[in-house]
Structures are given as structure tokens and as C-alpha cells.
Motif scaffolding. Structure first.
Motif, PDB file in Angstrom:
ATOM      1  N   THR A   1      49.236  19.543  20.017  1.00  0.00           N
ATOM      2  CA  THR A   1      50.695  19.536  20.125  1.00  0.00           C
ATOM      3  C   THR A   1      51.136  20.463  21.252  1.00  0.00           C
ATOM      4  OG1 THR A   1      50.909  21.290  18.481  1.00  0.00           O
ATOM      5  CG2 THR A   1      51.018  19.016  17.684  1.00  0.00           C
ATOM      6  N   ARG A   2      52.342  20.205  21.752  1.00  0.00           N
ATOM      7  CA  ARG A   2      52.931  21.033  22.800  1.00  0.00           C
ATOM      8  C   ARG A   2      54.427  21.120  22.556  1.00  0.00           C
ATOM      9  NH1 ARG A   2      53.340  19.422  29.236  1.00  0.00           N
ATOM     10  NH2 ARG A   2      54.570  21.249  29.894  1.00  0.00           N
ATOM     11  N   SER A   3      54.983  22.296  22.696  1.00  0.00           N
ATOM     12  CA  SER A   3      56.421  22.501  22.523  1.00  0.00           C
ATOM     13  C   SER A   3      57.106  22.507  23.876  1.00  0.00           C
ATOM     14  CB  SER A   3      56.696  23.818  21.794  1.00  0.00           C
ATOM     15  OG  SER A   3      56.159  23.785  20.491  1.00  0.00           O
ATOM     16  N   LEU A   4      58.235  21.793  23.944  1.00  0.00           N
ATOM     17  CA  LEU A   4      59.012  21.726  25.181  1.00  0.00           C
ATOM     18  C   LEU A   4      60.449  22.131  24.892  1.00  0.00           C
ATOM     19  CD1 LEU A   4      57.819  18.247  26.543  1.00  0.00           C
ATOM     20  CD2 LEU A   4      57.011  20.496  27.265  1.00  0.00           C
ATOM     21  N   ASP A   5      61.017  22.961  25.756  1.00  0.00           N
ATOM     22  CA  ASP A   5      62.432  23.309  25.653  1.00  0.00           C
ATOM     23  C   ASP A   5      63.225  22.296  26.464  1.00  0.00           C
ATOM     24  OD1 ASP A   5      61.973  25.507  24.059  1.00  0.00           O
ATOM     25  OD2 ASP A   5      61.694  26.857  25.764  1.00  0.00           O
TER      26      ASP A   5
ATOM     27  N   GLN B   1      72.576  24.142  23.546  1.00  0.00           N
ATOM     28  CA  GLN B   1      72.354  23.818  24.951  1.00  0.00           C
ATOM     29  C   GLN B   1      70.892  23.486  25.236  1.00  0.00           C
ATOM     30  OE1 GLN B   1      74.910  23.567  27.168  1.00  0.00           O
ATOM     31  NE2 GLN B   1      76.218  23.974  25.370  1.00  0.00           N
ATOM     32  N   THR B   2      70.016  24.030  24.439  1.00  0.00           N
ATOM     33  CA  THR B   2      68.575  23.772  24.616  1.00  0.00           C
ATOM     34  C   THR B   2      67.948  23.601  23.236  1.00  0.00           C
ATOM     35  OG1 THR B   2      68.480  25.099  26.641  1.00  0.00           O
ATOM     36  CG2 THR B   2      66.394  24.610  25.549  1.00  0.00           C
ATOM     37  N   ARG B   3      67.084  22.601  23.111  1.00  0.00           N
ATOM     38  CA  ARG B   3      66.413  22.336  21.811  1.00  0.00           C
ATOM     39  C   ARG B   3      64.923  22.250  22.049  1.00  0.00           C
ATOM     40  NH1 ARG B   3      64.845  22.617  17.377  1.00  0.00           N
ATOM     41  NH2 ARG B   3      65.561  21.528  15.517  1.00  0.00           N
ATOM     42  N   THR B   4      64.158  22.964  21.231  1.00  0.00           N
ATOM     43  CA  THR B   4      62.704  22.917  21.344  1.00  0.00           C
ATOM     44  C   THR B   4      62.188  21.665  20.643  1.00  0.00           C
ATOM     45  OG1 THR B   4      62.551  25.328  21.429  1.00  0.00           O
ATOM     46  CG2 THR B   4      60.544  24.113  20.861  1.00  0.00           C
ATOM     47  N   ILE B   5      61.426  20.878  21.366  1.00  0.00           N
ATOM     48  CA  ILE B   5      60.881  19.619  20.870  1.00  0.00           C
ATOM     49  C   ILE B   5      59.362  19.706  20.886  1.00  0.00           C
ATOM     50  CG2 ILE B   5      60.760  17.114  21.208  1.00  0.00           C
ATOM     51  CD1 ILE B   5      63.532  18.139  20.461  1.00  0.00           C
ATOM     52  N   VAL B   6      58.729  19.163  19.808  1.00  0.00           N
ATOM     53  CA  VAL B   6      57.269  19.145  19.723  1.00  0.00           C
ATOM     54  C   VAL B   6      56.777  17.744  20.045  1.00  0.00           C
ATOM     55  CG1 VAL B   6      55.251  19.478  18.245  1.00  0.00           C
ATOM     56  CG2 VAL B   6      57.240  20.986  18.013  1.00  0.00           C
ATOM     57  N   ILE B   7      55.804  17.660  20.977  1.00  0.00           N
ATOM     58  CA  ILE B   7      55.159  16.387  21.291  1.00  0.00           C
ATOM     59  C   ILE B   7      53.679  16.499  20.933  1.00  0.00           C
ATOM     60  CG2 ILE B   7      56.838  15.766  23.049  1.00  0.00           C
ATOM     61  CD1 ILE B   7      54.811  16.678  25.168  1.00  0.00           C
TER      62      ILE B   7
ATOM     63  N   LEU C   1      49.021  15.505  27.227  1.00  0.00           N
ATOM     64  CA  LEU C   1      50.109  16.454  27.054  1.00  0.00           C
ATOM     65  C   LEU C   1      50.388  17.249  28.324  1.00  0.00           C
ATOM     66  CD1 LEU C   1      49.358  17.891  23.471  1.00  0.00           C
ATOM     67  CD2 LEU C   1      51.203  16.343  24.103  1.00  0.00           C
ATOM     68  N   GLU C   2      49.340  17.585  29.075  1.00  0.00           N
ATOM     69  CA  GLU C   2      49.506  18.377  30.282  1.00  0.00           C
ATOM     70  C   GLU C   2      50.314  17.650  31.345  1.00  0.00           C
ATOM     71  OE1 GLU C   2      45.603  19.372  31.502  1.00  0.00           O
ATOM     72  OE2 GLU C   2      45.293  20.886  29.930  1.00  0.00           O
ATOM     73  N   GLN C   3      50.304  16.337  31.288  1.00  0.00           N
ATOM     74  CA  GLN C   3      50.980  15.554  32.314  1.00  0.00           C
ATOM     75  C   GLN C   3      52.471  15.348  32.020  1.00  0.00           C
ATOM     76  OE1 GLN C   3      48.838  11.894  33.050  1.00  0.00           O
ATOM     77  NE2 GLN C   3      46.859  12.901  32.809  1.00  0.00           N
ATOM     78  N   VAL C   4      52.951  15.781  30.865  1.00  0.00           N
ATOM     79  CA  VAL C   4      54.350  15.582  30.490  1.00  0.00           C
ATOM     80  C   VAL C   4      55.209  16.709  31.050  1.00  0.00           C
ATOM     81  CG1 VAL C   4      55.979  15.375  28.584  1.00  0.00           C
ATOM     82  CG2 VAL C   4      53.702  14.359  28.405  1.00  0.00           C
ATOM     83  N   ASP C   5      56.290  16.320  31.712  1.00  0.00           N
ATOM     84  CA  ASP C   5      57.263  17.265  32.247  1.00  0.00           C
ATOM     85  C   ASP C   5      58.471  17.285  31.309  1.00  0.00           C
ATOM     86  OD1 ASP C   5      59.808  17.800  34.052  1.00  0.00           O
ATOM     87  OD2 ASP C   5      58.059  18.729  35.028  1.00  0.00           O
TER      88      ASP C   5
END
Length: 409
Positions: free
Chosen positions: A320-324, A344-350, A357-361
Motif C-alpha cells: 500500500t501507499r498513502s497519497l495526499d 483541502q487535502t485528503r490522504t488516500i491509500v492505494i 505503486l511507484e509509478q503513480v503520481d
């Protein structure tokens, strides 16, 4: 011939009998004299019990259950009286526990002509014992007097109602061990449905017959499934999501793993599994325990009696990876309202393979809040949909909300 008959002694005997019968019929039907008659074993009926119950009392015992009633009446009335006389004891005057000497009053029926009939004797007195009223609820049980056919099984009986409330003295209720519905059947090959009497049994499993216990219900409707029993495994299916497909990346444990069902030979012949339904893998982060109902077709009965299964789902082999994410859109705002983003910003888990996962921006992820169903103004937390523009090997995990401020224009 006639002269010989007249000289016969039997001729005069038969003639005398015939004349006696004719005279008796004349007296009965024309003169209709009054005569005394005694009626034995007239059952005593108790009245006023409802009044007693309202006072928290009940009849514990009565010195006798029948009386002999003497009636003076014309013969024609006697002919109609048999089986129609009643005798009543009124207990409504009893106000507390104790022993009472009460009058047993005979009564002539109102549905026949009793003109000229009366009771020559004074009313009889009986002893009635009054005690405090107690209640107890018994769950109904099945007592099967017989058996099911070889190769068949009986499922769990279903009663309507499921319980019966007993009323009586504490001593009387203490005699009751079980409340049962007795089904007399032998070689049952199919399910049974029908209304049967409720029977009270003592500790020796013998019916209790000589008692003043009253029941809230006298009968119950019994449904007893009978058929072939089969052990069938429980299964679940998966909806791909959050980077998991359910093909090699999910471990599942179902408890119980199987249940026993009962049905006709045709109903169970092709039954290989019972599906509990589908699980959306996007809602499972690492390990989730989900309670799922066990639903059967109307042709089957759940012999195990277990109505729910615990399904443990574990995701394996994925990271898993967390993205703001700050790309948040507000859509479908109704006329007359304004909506302002508080979040204004939400942390999302993919989730997915580490390389994917490394390729996701973070810019490939956006959040959409659909406001078409606004029902209240003010600061509210609303559900959102998260979109990911990336490889199918990666997906969003979980459910998310943002905070917005809703105003009317």
C-alpha cells in the motif's frame, strides 16, 4: 280360529300390555304429569375467574367437580333436559387467598321450554380454595411419537406461537416440566404443517390432566421440515478493487465452513455450494472480518440452525501507499445553495505491487463530492468518490469523506 284365539291366555296378556302402553302414552302426551328426576355427574362450571385474575388470584382447587341435580318437571321437559343442565360456582366474591364455602347453583337451559320445571332441593355448597396467581412462560418443544423414514431427516421444528404463558398457583406451575406439541407419525417422508394441541408434561414426561392451569394458547401451528440431509460448503465471491482481484491475492476463511440442509431429493441433488454473496475488495485494507447472512431457497431448510457466517478476508502479496490528494471537486450543487470545501487535502491509500505503486503520481488521483442530495446546511461530512487514472494493477482502498460548508444563497 278367532274363538280359539279368544280362549288363549296369551291373547289376554298381549291385550293387557297393549292397553297399558296406550294408557301410558296417553298420560305422558296428554296429561303430561310432573315427576322427579335426578341427573348425575353434572359438571361444575366456575364463573368470575376473570375478576379473580384482575385481583392476582386463581382457583387452586375445588372439593368436587360434579354434582347430582334433582329436577321436578313434566315428563315432556325431562325428555329434553338430558345433557342440558348446568351447575355454576361464582368465585368473583373471593377477594383474598383462602378457603371459601360457595353455593353451587344449578340452572335450566334457555334454549328449550322448561315450563313447570323447578329444583326441589336447596343449592349445594362446595369448598373452593383460592390462592395467589402465578405466571410462567414455557418455550414450546416437539415430542415426536413415531419416526421419519429411513434415509430421511427431520429439521428444526418451527412453532407459531413459539411460547405459551401458563397461569395458576405456584404449586401447580411447579408440576410442569415441559410444554410440548405432540406429533404422532411414523415413516415420515415429507414435511409436516398443521395445528396441534399444546400438552403440559410433568417431570416423568407424563401429561398433566388434573390441573387448573390455564394456557394463553391451547394450540400451536407446527412446521416440521422432513427430507434428505446434505452437508454443503459455504462460499463467497469477490468484486475486484483496490488493486486486488481475488485471484491468488486473497486468503479467505469462512466459519462455519459448511452447514447441513434438508430438502427433497431433487432439491439437494445438484446442490454443491451455498453462496453468501460478494465482497468488494476495495473495502478490505489488510484483514477484514465480515458477518454475512446464510440465505437458503424456500425448498431447503437449515438443519444446522446457523443463520450467519463469519468471513475473514486477508489481502496478501500486495503493498500500500498513502497519497495526499488536493485535487478535490464539488459537483451537482443544487440551485439556491453554495458549497465551500473545508477539507483541502485528503490522504488516500492505494494498493498494488510495489513496482506499480511507484509509478503513480498524486496528480493521477482526484476526489469528487456529489452534492445533488443536499438535505441540510452548515458544516457537514460528506462521502466522496476517489478516481485513479493508473494501471489496473493499482486501486484505491477504503471509503472516504470530506468536510464541506453548505449555505443557502
Amino acid at each position: 280360529m278367532i274363538d280359539r284365539l279368544r280362549e288363549s291366555r296369551w291373547f289376554y296378556i298381549l291385550l293387557s300390555v297393549l292397553l297399558a302402553v296406550l294408557i301410558w302414552m296417553y298420560i305422558r302426551d296428554v296429561e303430561n304429569p310432573t315427576q322427579e328426576g335426578t341427573y348425575y355427574g353434572v359438571e361444575i362450571q366456575i364463573s368470575g375467574e376473570r375478576v379473580l385474575e384482575e385481583r392476582g388470584l386463581t382457583v387452586a382447587s375445588i372439593s368436587q367437580k360434579t354434582v347430582n341435580v334433582t329436577v321436578n318437571a313434566p315428563i315432556s321437559v325431562h325428555n329434553d333436559l338430558r345433557g342440558n343442565i348446568t351447575a355454576t360456582v361464582d368465585v368473583s366474591q373471593c377477594t383474598e387467598p383462602g378457603e371459601y364455602q360457595l353455593t353451587c347453583t344449578p340452572k335450566l337451559p334457555s334454549n328449550i321450554d322448561t315450563t313447570g320445571a323447578y329444583f326441589p332441593d336447596s343449592a349445594q355448597v362446595v369448598t373452593v380454595v383460592i390462592d395467589n396467581l402465578a405466571t410462567e412462560t414455557k418455550t414450546l418443544e416437539l415430542k415426536l411419537e413415531g419416526s421419519v423414514a429411513d434415509g430421511y431427516q427431520a429439521g428444526a421444528p418451527v412453532f407459531d406461537p413459539e411460547t405459551v404463558e401458563l397461569s395458576g398457583t405456584a404449586e401447580q406451575l411447579a408440576q410442569v416440566s415441559r410444554a410440548v406439541v405432540i406429533l404422532e407419525a411414523d415413516g415420515l417422508k415429507q414435511s409436516y404443517s398443521g395445528r396441534l394441541p399444546i400438552t403440559l408434561l410433568d417431570e416423568n414426561d407424563e401429561p398433566i390432566t388434573d390441573t387448573n392451569i390455564s394456557m394463553s394458547e391451547e394450540t400451536a401451528y407446527l412446521t416440521l421440515p422432513v427430507g434428505v440431509m446434505k452437508e454443503v460448503p459455504l462460499t463467497v465471491s469477490f468484486i475486484p478493487g483496490g488493486g486486488a482481484t481475488g485471484d491468488g491475492d486473497v486468503e479467505v476463511d469462512i466459519q462455519p465452513k459448511t452447514i447441513n440442509v434438508i430438502g427433497t431429493e431433487e432439491a439437494v441433488a445438484g446442490l454443491t455450494e451455498i453462496s453468501l454473496g460478494s465482497i468488494d475488495l476495495s473495502t478490505v485494507l489488510d484483514t477484514s472480518v465480515i458477518t454475512m447472512p446464510i440465505r437458503l431457497s424456500s425448498a431447503l431448510d437449515n438443519a444446522s440452525g446457523i443463520t450467519e457466517a463469519q468471513v475473514t478476508v486477508t489481502i496478501k502479496g500486495l503493498s500500500t501507499r498513502s497519497l495526499d490528494v488536493s485535487n478535490i471537486e464539488i459537483t451537482n450543487v443544487p440551485d439556491g445553495y453554495t458549497v465551500e470545501k473545508v477539507t483541502q487535502t485528503r490522504t488516500i491509500v492505494i494498493r498494488g505491487s510495489e513496482s506499480a505503486l511507484e509509478q503513480v503520481d498524486p496528480n493521477q488521483v482526484w476526489i469528487v463530492a456529489d452534492m445533488s442530495k443536499i438535505t441540510a446546511t452548515g458544516t457537514n461530512s460528506v462521502p466522496v468518490t476517489v478516481y485513479l487514472n493508473a494501471s489496473d494493477e493499482v486501486g484505491v482502498v477504503g471509503e472516504y469523506k470530506i468536510v464541506v460548508n453548505i449555505k443557502k444563497k
